[in-house]
Design an enzyme around this catalytic site. Structure first.
Site, PDB file in Angstrom:
ATOM      1  CG  ASP A   1     -14.876  22.817   6.667  1.00 25.76           C
ATOM      2  OD1 ASP A   1     -13.895  22.473   7.354  1.00 25.76           O
ATOM      3  OD2 ASP A   1     -15.723  22.017   6.247  1.00 25.76           O
TER       4      ASP A   1
ATOM      5  N   GLY B   1     -13.007  28.983  10.180  1.00 26.76           N
ATOM      6  CA  GLY B   1     -13.004  28.969  11.648  1.00 26.76           C
ATOM      7  C   GLY B   1     -13.374  27.597  12.153  1.00 26.76           C
TER       8      GLY B   1
ATOM      9  CG  PHE C   1     -17.853  23.039  13.985  1.00 28.67           C
ATOM     10  CD1 PHE C   1     -17.260  22.224  14.927  1.00 28.67           C
ATOM     11  CD2 PHE C   1     -18.066  22.531  12.694  1.00 28.67           C
ATOM     12  CE1 PHE C   1     -16.869  20.927  14.611  1.00 28.67           C
ATOM     13  CE2 PHE C   1     -17.665  21.234  12.367  1.00 28.67           C
ATOM     14  CZ  PHE C   1     -17.056  20.432  13.334  1.00 28.67           C
TER      15      PHE C   1
ATOM     16  CG  HIS D   1     -21.334  11.020  11.482  1.00 26.31           C
ATOM     17  ND1 HIS D   1     -21.443  10.131  10.440  1.00 26.31           N
ATOM     18  CD2 HIS D   1     -20.507  12.016  11.046  1.00 26.31           C
ATOM     19  CE1 HIS D   1     -20.705  10.568   9.429  1.00 26.31           C
ATOM     20  NE2 HIS D   1     -20.143  11.690   9.763  1.00 26.31           N
TER      21      HIS D   1
HETATM   22  C1  LIG Z   1     -17.414  14.416   7.115  1.00 26.17           C
HETATM   23  S1  LIG Z   1     -16.990  15.973   6.523  1.00 26.17           S
HETATM   24  C2  LIG Z   1     -18.554  16.604   5.968  1.00 26.17           C
HETATM   25  C3  LIG Z   1     -18.384  17.694   4.959  1.00 26.17           C
HETATM   26  C4  LIG Z   1     -19.690  18.186   4.336  1.00 26.17           C
HETATM   27  N1  LIG Z   1     -20.604  18.730   5.314  1.00 26.17           N
HETATM   28  C5  LIG Z   1     -20.340  17.065   3.560  1.00 26.17           C
HETATM   29  O1  LIG Z   1     -21.315  16.505   4.025  1.00 26.17           O
HETATM   30  O2  LIG Z   1     -19.804  16.736   2.497  1.00 26.17           O
HETATM   31  C6  LIG Z   1     -16.763  16.908   8.026  1.00 26.17           C
HETATM   32  C7  LIG Z   1     -16.388  18.347   7.786  1.00 26.17           C
HETATM   33  O3  LIG Z   1     -16.253  18.999   9.057  1.00 26.17           O
HETATM   34  C8  LIG Z   1     -15.129  19.860   8.978  1.00 26.17           C
HETATM   35  N2  LIG Z   1     -14.619  20.149  10.323  1.00 26.17           N
HETATM   36  C9  LIG Z   1     -13.974  19.302  11.161  1.00 26.17           C
HETATM   37  N3  LIG Z   1     -13.669  19.929  12.310  1.00 26.17           N
HETATM   38  C10 LIG Z   1     -14.152  21.205  12.179  1.00 26.17           C
HETATM   39  C11 LIG Z   1     -14.155  22.327  13.033  1.00 26.17           C
HETATM   40  N4  LIG Z   1     -13.620  22.271  14.249  1.00 26.17           N
HETATM   41  N5  LIG Z   1     -14.747  23.459  12.593  1.00 26.17           N
HETATM   42  C12 LIG Z   1     -15.307  23.524  11.359  1.00 26.17           C
HETATM   43  N6  LIG Z   1     -15.336  22.477  10.501  1.00 26.17           N
HETATM   44  C13 LIG Z   1     -14.756  21.330  10.915  1.00 26.17           C
HETATM   45  C14 LIG Z   1     -14.153  19.093   8.127  1.00 26.17           C
HETATM   46  O4  LIG Z   1     -13.131  19.916   7.602  1.00 26.17           O
HETATM   47  C15 LIG Z   1     -15.066  18.500   7.059  1.00 26.17           C
HETATM   48  O5  LIG Z   1     -15.221  19.377   5.965  1.00 26.17           O
END
Ligand SMILES: C[S@@+](CC[C@H](N)C(=O)[O-])C[C@H]1O[C@@H](n2cnc3c(N)ncnc32)[C@H](O)[C@@H]1O
Length: 363
Positions: free
Chosen positions: A227, A253, A255, A273
Site C-alpha cells: 500500500d 509503493g 500500484f 471501483h
Molecule cells: C478502499 S481502500 C481498500 C483497502 C483494503 N483493500 C480493504 O478492502 O479494506 C483503498 C486502498 O487503496 C490504497 N491506495 C490508494 N492509492 C494507492 C496507490 N496509488 N498505490 C497503492 N495503494 C493505494 C489506499 O491507501 C487504501 O488502503
C-alpha cells in the site's frame, strides 16, 4: 470482544436479499407516494443520528447492560433532553430498546455500533456523519452535472491525499475501511479456497486485515501487504493479532508504478471501483507484469446487477462518482476491463456478504 455471529451461506444471503426487496416494494405500495417519498427524503436524519450515537460511543456505554438516559447523559457530558430525543428516534428504528424501567439497552442492531464487536459498523457511522464527508456530499449536484469527482475541487487535493493530510479525518476513514474489510473477510475466506497459493499479494491492502485472515487459513502460504507509504506505516497490527506476521512482508509503493513481483495470487479488494477505466488498466497492467504465469488475479468488490434491482453497489457507485471519479461495474464491464489488461475472467464467486470475488488468469 463479543462472539462472531454465525455466517450465512451465500445462497441463504441471496434468498434473504430477494425477500427483503419484495417486502420493501410491498411496504412502499402500502404508503401514499408522498409519504413514501418523505420517508426517503428524511433518511439522512437517521444517518446523522446514528453517526452521533457512534461518535458519542452510546453503544459502548450500554455494553454491560441497560442504563437510564440521565446516567448516559452524565457519563457522556451531553444534554439529557437532547440525548433522550436522539435515543427515542433510534429506538423507534430498532437500534435501542427500553426495559420495564425505561432504561435503554442494545438490540442486535445496536450491538453493531459498539467499537469491539467483530463486524463493528461504528467507524462507518462516524465517517458518513463526519462534517468532512457531509461537506463532500453537498457537492453531488455538481458531480451529476459534470460527471466529475468533487473532492479535489473542494479540498485542492485528491481524496487519498486529503485523508493522508488530515490526521483526524484520515483515522476515521482508515478505521471505516478496516471495518468494511472485517465485515466481508469471514464471507470471503469461507467462499474461496486460497490454499493452492504460495505467495499472496494484497495490493492496496490497507492495514492488512483481510490478508491476515487469509494467511491464518493458509499455513503454507506467504503474504505481501502492499500500500502507500503513509498507510503501511500504520499497518501490521492485524497480522500480529492473527500471528501471521512472520509469514508476511510489508512493502510500500504506488500500484500505478509497480506491484511486488512473483506472487501467484494478487488480491485487489475495494480497489478498482475507485479509479477510471484507464487508471484500472494501468493498475492491472502492473499486476500482469508481476504475476506468475499460472497465477490468479482476484478482484474483490461489488458487482452492479442488471436492471433496476435495489443493490448496495448503486449507492456506492454515487459515492465513487462524487469522491474519486471511479465507478462500480457490471459483470460484463469487469470482463472487458480484464481482457484489456491481458487477463481472462475465469470465475465469479458470490459470498455471504454483498462482495463478489472475480477471478482471472493471465493470458
Ligand atoms: C478502499 S481502500 C481498500 C483497502 C483494503 N483493500 C480493504 O478492502 O479494506 C483503498 C486502498 O487503496 C490504497 N491506495 C490508494 N492509492 C494507492 C496507490 N496509488 N498505490 C497503492 N495503494 C493505494 C489506499 O491507501 C487504501 O488502503
Amino acid at each position: 470482544m463479543t462472539k462472531q455471529p454465525p455466517l450465512r451461506s451465500a445462497r441463504a444471503a441471496r434468498a434473504a436479499g430477494t425477500l427483503r426487496r419484495k417486502l420493501r416494494a410491498w411496504e412502499q405500495r402500502l404508503m401514499p407516494p408522498p409519504a413514501a417519498m418523505l420517508e426517503m427524503i428524511t433518511a439522512g436524519i437517521l444517518t446523522q443520528a446514528i453517526s452521533v450515537a457512534a461518535e458519542l460511543g452510546v453503544a459502548d456505554q450500554l455494553a454491560d447492560g441497560p442504563r437510564s438516559a440521565a446516567h448516559l447523559a452524565k457519563n457522556l457530558h451531553v444534554s439529557e433532553d437532547g440525548l433522550t430525543r436522539m435515543l427515542r428516534t433510534l429506538a423507534a428504528r430498532g437500534i435501542f430498546r427500553q426495559d420495564a424501567h425505561g432504561r435503554y439497552e442494545l438490540t442486535a442492531l445496536g450491538q453493531t455500533l459498539r467499537c469491539d464487536t467483530p463486524a463493528s459498523m461504528r467507524a462507518m457511522a462516524r465517517l458518513f456523519g463526519s462534517p468532512e464527508h457531509r461537506e463532500h456530499w453537498s457537492h453531488l449536484l455538481e458531480a451529476v452535472r459534470t460527471g466529475q469527482p468533487q473532492v479535489e475541487k473542494v479540498r485542492g487535493m485528491d481524496a487519498w491525499s486529503y485523508a493522508g493530510a488530515n490526521a483526524a479525518y484520515g483515522a476515521v476513514f482508515n478505521d471505516a475501511m478496516t471495518s468494511m474489510s472485517n465485515l466481508a473477510k469471514a464471507a470471503i475466506t469461507a467462499a474461496y479456497d486460497f490454499t493452492p497459493f504460495h505467495t499472496i499479494v494484497d495490493v492496496g491492502g490497507g492495514h492488512g486485515s483481510l490478508l491476515a485472515a487469509i494467511l491464518a487459513r493458509t499455513p503454507a502460504a506467504r503474504g505481501v501487504l502492499y500500500d502507500l507509504p503513509a498507510v503501511v506505516a500504520g499497518a501490521g497490527e492485524p497480522l500480529r493479532r492473527e500471528k501471521v506476521d512472520s509469514r508476511c512482508s510489508i512493502e510500500a509503493g504506488s500500484f500505478f508504478d509497480q506491484v511486488p513481483a512473483g506472487g501467484d495470487a494478487y488480491i485487489l479488494k475495494g480497489i478498482i471501483h475507485s479509479w477510471t477505466d484507464e487508471q484500472v488498466r494501468q493498475i492491472l497492467g502492473n499486476v500482469r507484469a508481476a504475476i506468475k504465469p499460472h497465477g490468479r488475479l482476484l478482484l474483490i468488490g461489488l458487482i452492479v446487477p442488471p436492471g433496476n434491482t435495489a443493490h448496495m453497489s448503486k449507492m456506492f457507485d454515487l459515492e465513487m462518482l462524487l469522491m474519486v471519479g471511479g465507478r462500480e461495474r457490471t459483470g460484463p464491464e469487469h470482463r472487458q476491463l480484464l481482457a484489456g489488461a491481458g487477463f481472462e475472467l475465469t470465475a465469479v464467486t458470490r459470498t455471504a456478504s454483498p462482495m463478489c470475488i472475480v477471478e482471472a488468469k493471465p493470458v
